[in-house]
Design a protein around this motif. Structure first.
Motif, PDB file in Angstrom:
ATOM      1  N   ALA A 176      27.556   1.365   2.508  1.00 32.36           N
ATOM      2  CA  ALA A 176      28.864   1.898   2.911  1.00 32.36           C
ATOM      3  C   ALA A 176      29.984   1.177   2.157  1.00 32.36           C
ATOM      4  O   ALA A 176      29.877  -0.007   1.824  1.00 32.36           O
ATOM      5  CB  ALA A 176      29.044   1.756   4.411  1.00 32.36           C
ATOM      6  N   ILE A 177      31.068   1.883   1.936  1.00 32.14           N
ATOM      7  CA  ILE A 177      32.239   1.321   1.245  1.00 32.14           C
ATOM      8  C   ILE A 177      33.412   1.317   2.215  1.00 32.14           C
ATOM      9  O   ILE A 177      33.960   2.370   2.556  1.00 32.14           O
ATOM     10  CB  ILE A 177      32.594   2.139  -0.011  1.00 32.14           C
ATOM     11  CG1 ILE A 177      31.390   2.264  -0.941  1.00 32.14           C
ATOM     12  CG2 ILE A 177      33.775   1.509  -0.746  1.00 32.14           C
ATOM     13  CD1 ILE A 177      31.607   3.194  -2.116  1.00 32.14           C
ATOM     14  N   GLU A 178      33.785   0.122   2.660  1.00 30.41           N
ATOM     15  CA  GLU A 178      34.904  -0.009   3.584  1.00 30.41           C
ATOM     16  C   GLU A 178      36.046  -0.836   2.998  1.00 30.41           C
ATOM     17  O   GLU A 178      37.155  -0.829   3.533  1.00 30.41           O
ATOM     18  CB  GLU A 178      34.426  -0.639   4.892  1.00 30.41           C
ATOM     19  CG  GLU A 178      33.396   0.238   5.616  1.00 30.41           C
ATOM     20  CD  GLU A 178      32.887  -0.413   6.892  1.00 30.41           C
ATOM     21  OE1 GLU A 178      33.255  -1.592   7.141  1.00 30.41           O
ATOM     22  OE2 GLU A 178      32.130   0.247   7.621  1.00 30.41           O
ATOM     23  N   SER A 179      35.783  -1.549   1.917  1.00 27.99           N
ATOM     24  CA  SER A 179      36.808  -2.359   1.260  1.00 27.99           C
ATOM     25  C   SER A 179      36.482  -2.462  -0.227  1.00 27.99           C
ATOM     26  O   SER A 179      35.393  -2.067  -0.667  1.00 27.99           O
ATOM     27  CB  SER A 179      36.871  -3.760   1.862  1.00 27.99           C
ATOM     28  OG  SER A 179      35.695  -4.500   1.513  1.00 27.99           O
ATOM     29  N   ARG A 180      37.403  -3.017  -0.997  1.00 26.71           N
ATOM     30  CA  ARG A 180      37.170  -3.183  -2.435  1.00 26.71           C
ATOM     31  C   ARG A 180      35.960  -4.069  -2.712  1.00 26.71           C
ATOM     32  O   ARG A 180      35.230  -3.852  -3.686  1.00 26.71           O
ATOM     33  CB  ARG A 180      38.408  -3.785  -3.102  1.00 26.71           C
ATOM     34  CG  ARG A 180      39.614  -2.868  -3.111  1.00 26.71           C
ATOM     35  CD  ARG A 180      40.704  -3.436  -3.988  1.00 26.71           C
ATOM     36  NE  ARG A 180      41.925  -2.641  -3.912  1.00 26.71           N
ATOM     37  CZ  ARG A 180      42.954  -2.768  -4.733  1.00 26.71           C
ATOM     38  NH1 ARG A 180      42.912  -3.675  -5.692  1.00 26.71           N
ATOM     39  NH2 ARG A 180      44.019  -2.012  -4.603  1.00 26.71           N
ATOM     40  N   ASP A 182      33.234  -4.103  -1.281  1.00 21.24           N
ATOM     41  CA  ASP A 182      31.990  -3.334  -1.170  1.00 21.24           C
ATOM     42  C   ASP A 182      31.646  -2.589  -2.465  1.00 21.24           C
ATOM     43  O   ASP A 182      30.515  -2.129  -2.633  1.00 21.24           O
ATOM     44  CB  ASP A 182      32.097  -2.324  -0.025  1.00 21.24           C
ATOM     45  CG  ASP A 182      32.216  -3.004   1.332  1.00 21.24           C
ATOM     46  OD1 ASP A 182      31.670  -4.111   1.481  1.00 21.24           O
ATOM     47  OD2 ASP A 182      32.861  -2.426   2.226  1.00 21.24           O
ATOM     48  N   VAL A 250      36.820   8.139  -1.891  1.00 26.18           N
ATOM     49  CA  VAL A 250      36.377   6.813  -1.443  1.00 26.18           C
ATOM     50  C   VAL A 250      37.592   5.881  -1.373  1.00 26.18           C
ATOM     51  O   VAL A 250      38.429   5.889  -2.283  1.00 26.18           O
ATOM     52  CB  VAL A 250      35.333   6.244  -2.427  1.00 26.18           C
ATOM     53  CG1 VAL A 250      34.928   4.830  -2.023  1.00 26.18           C
ATOM     54  CG2 VAL A 250      34.114   7.153  -2.499  1.00 26.18           C
ATOM     55  N   LEU A 251      37.686   5.088  -0.297  1.00 30.47           N
ATOM     56  CA  LEU A 251      38.809   4.167  -0.116  1.00 30.47           C
ATOM     57  C   LEU A 251      40.145   4.874  -0.328  1.00 30.47           C
ATOM     58  O   LEU A 251      40.961   4.468  -1.155  1.00 30.47           O
ATOM     59  CB  LEU A 251      38.686   2.975  -1.074  1.00 30.47           C
ATOM     60  CG  LEU A 251      37.511   2.019  -0.849  1.00 30.47           C
ATOM     61  CD1 LEU A 251      37.514   0.927  -1.912  1.00 30.47           C
ATOM     62  CD2 LEU A 251      37.557   1.407   0.538  1.00 30.47           C
ATOM     63  N   SER A 252      40.372   5.918   0.438  1.00 28.03           N
ATOM     64  CA  SER A 252      41.555   6.753   0.232  1.00 28.03           C
ATOM     65  C   SER A 252      42.865   5.976   0.238  1.00 28.03           C
ATOM     66  O   SER A 252      43.783   6.292  -0.517  1.00 28.03           O
ATOM     67  CB  SER A 252      41.606   7.851   1.303  1.00 28.03           C
ATOM     68  OG  SER A 252      40.489   8.702   1.187  1.00 28.03           O
ATOM     69  N   GLN A 254      43.329   2.817  -0.658  1.00 23.86           N
ATOM     70  CA  GLN A 254      43.424   1.787  -1.690  1.00 23.86           C
ATOM     71  C   GLN A 254      43.101   2.304  -3.094  1.00 23.86           C
ATOM     72  O   GLN A 254      43.530   1.702  -4.079  1.00 23.86           O
ATOM     73  CB  GLN A 254      42.444   0.650  -1.377  1.00 23.86           C
ATOM     74  CG  GLN A 254      42.653   0.009  -0.015  1.00 23.86           C
ATOM     75  CD  GLN A 254      41.563  -1.011   0.282  1.00 23.86           C
ATOM     76  OE1 GLN A 254      41.391  -1.977  -0.460  1.00 23.86           O
ATOM     77  NE2 GLN A 254      40.821  -0.782   1.353  1.00 23.86           N
TER      78      GLN A 254
END
Length: 296
Positions: A176-180, A182, A250-252, A254
């Motif tokens: 999963a991608i929740e922050s940079r 990741d 993804v990471l909308s 940021q």
């Protein structure tokens, strides 16, 4: 002095080769050469230096060029005055822009321009490189960098949004991608650095610099297809990717970027009917597509 000879001189000055000038004039290249010889005999001096890559203006040619361009503008004004309102603008306009914007956004819209002005012919140069107005590669250029010099008319055409995207299949099988942070666990798709045609597209440098890439390409449409196939993540224009249900941003918050398209044309061409019609059409059409190109 024969205006037809001057017209051939003008096209050769703009294109740089006999073959390209002949193509634009719809004649054989030997006709261009013959017209040039006749003109040089009239003026009594060479106007071009013949080189391996084509024809380069001599000093005499450079001095003659602005005078012939002024004559072209005068002839165009006479032509406009003689046309009825029903006929509308006519002739050829060469439009240069980026590959993605030209292919995805403009190409479908230009069909309407053709229906509106049947006598108008558009050459669309949708290329993964800069199209140079200063080299007369096109009549109107839409670019990511605003021209900084030269006698040109420039307007801001639109801002546009880019976003980091991945395919649903790829994201389902990856961490999963929740922050940079990741992003370290993921593969990326991007441009070939040393072939990138503008610093405005060095977007990953602002987000995360991957140690390696699954694939790099000079083509944004190739990158889009690779993301869609599940090869990794890439920053793509919203007008290319947002309408594809197979892709997910993804990471909308940021990984969203905004860039600007500038539209320019030579100042001496701004009074030509075909240029005015194409310019206005592009401006009005793009403004009508803001929800797609520049979504909030």
């Amino acid at each position: 002095m024969d205006w037809n000879n001057l017209r051939y001189f003008l096209e050769l000055a703009r294109t740089g080769t006999l073959v390209n000038a002949a193509r634009r004039l719809e004649v054989d290249h030997t006709t261009v050469a013959r017209r040039l010889q006749a003109l040089e005999k009239e003026v009594g001096t060479p106007l071009f230096a013949r080189e391996a890559g084509g024809h380069r203006l001599t000093e005499a040619g450079r001095q003659l060029l602005p005078q012939v361009e002024a004559m072209e503008a005068a002839v165009a004004q006479v032509e406009r005055a003689s046309l009825s309102a029903a006929e509308g603008p006519s002739g050829q306009v060469r439009l240069g822009t980026t590959e993605g914007f030209g292919t995805v956004v403009l190409a479908p819209q230009l069909a309407r321009l053709s229906r509106q002005y049947p006598a108008l012919s558009i050459d669309l140069l949708a290329l993964p490189r800069l199209v140079h107005l200063s080299r007369r590669e096109a009549d109107i250029v839409i670019s990511l960098e605003r021209p900084k010099r030269g006698p040109v008319v420039v307007t801001k055409l639109t801002d546009y949004v880019l976003q980091l995207y991945g395919s649903r299949d790829y994201l389902a099988r990856q961490p999963a991608i929740e922050s940079r942070d990741d992003l370290r666990s993921h593969t990326f798709i991007s441009y070939v650095d040393d072939l990138l045609f503008t610093k405005e597209l060095q977007l990953l440098d602002e987000l995360y610099r991957p140690e390696r890439f699954a694939l790099r390409s000079t083509s944004i449409l190739t990158q889009y297809e690779a993301v869609k196939a599940g090869a990794g993540l890439a920053v793509l224009p919203a007008f290319v990717a947002a309408r594809d249900p197979a892709l997910v941003p993804v990471l909308s918050g940021q990984a969203r970027f905004t860039r600007t398209f500038w539209m320019s044309m030579p100042a001496e061409a701004k009074h030509q009917a075909r240029m005015q019609a194409t310019w206005a059409f592009l401006r009005d059409t793009v403004q009508g597509l803001q929800d797609w190109i520049n979504p909030s």
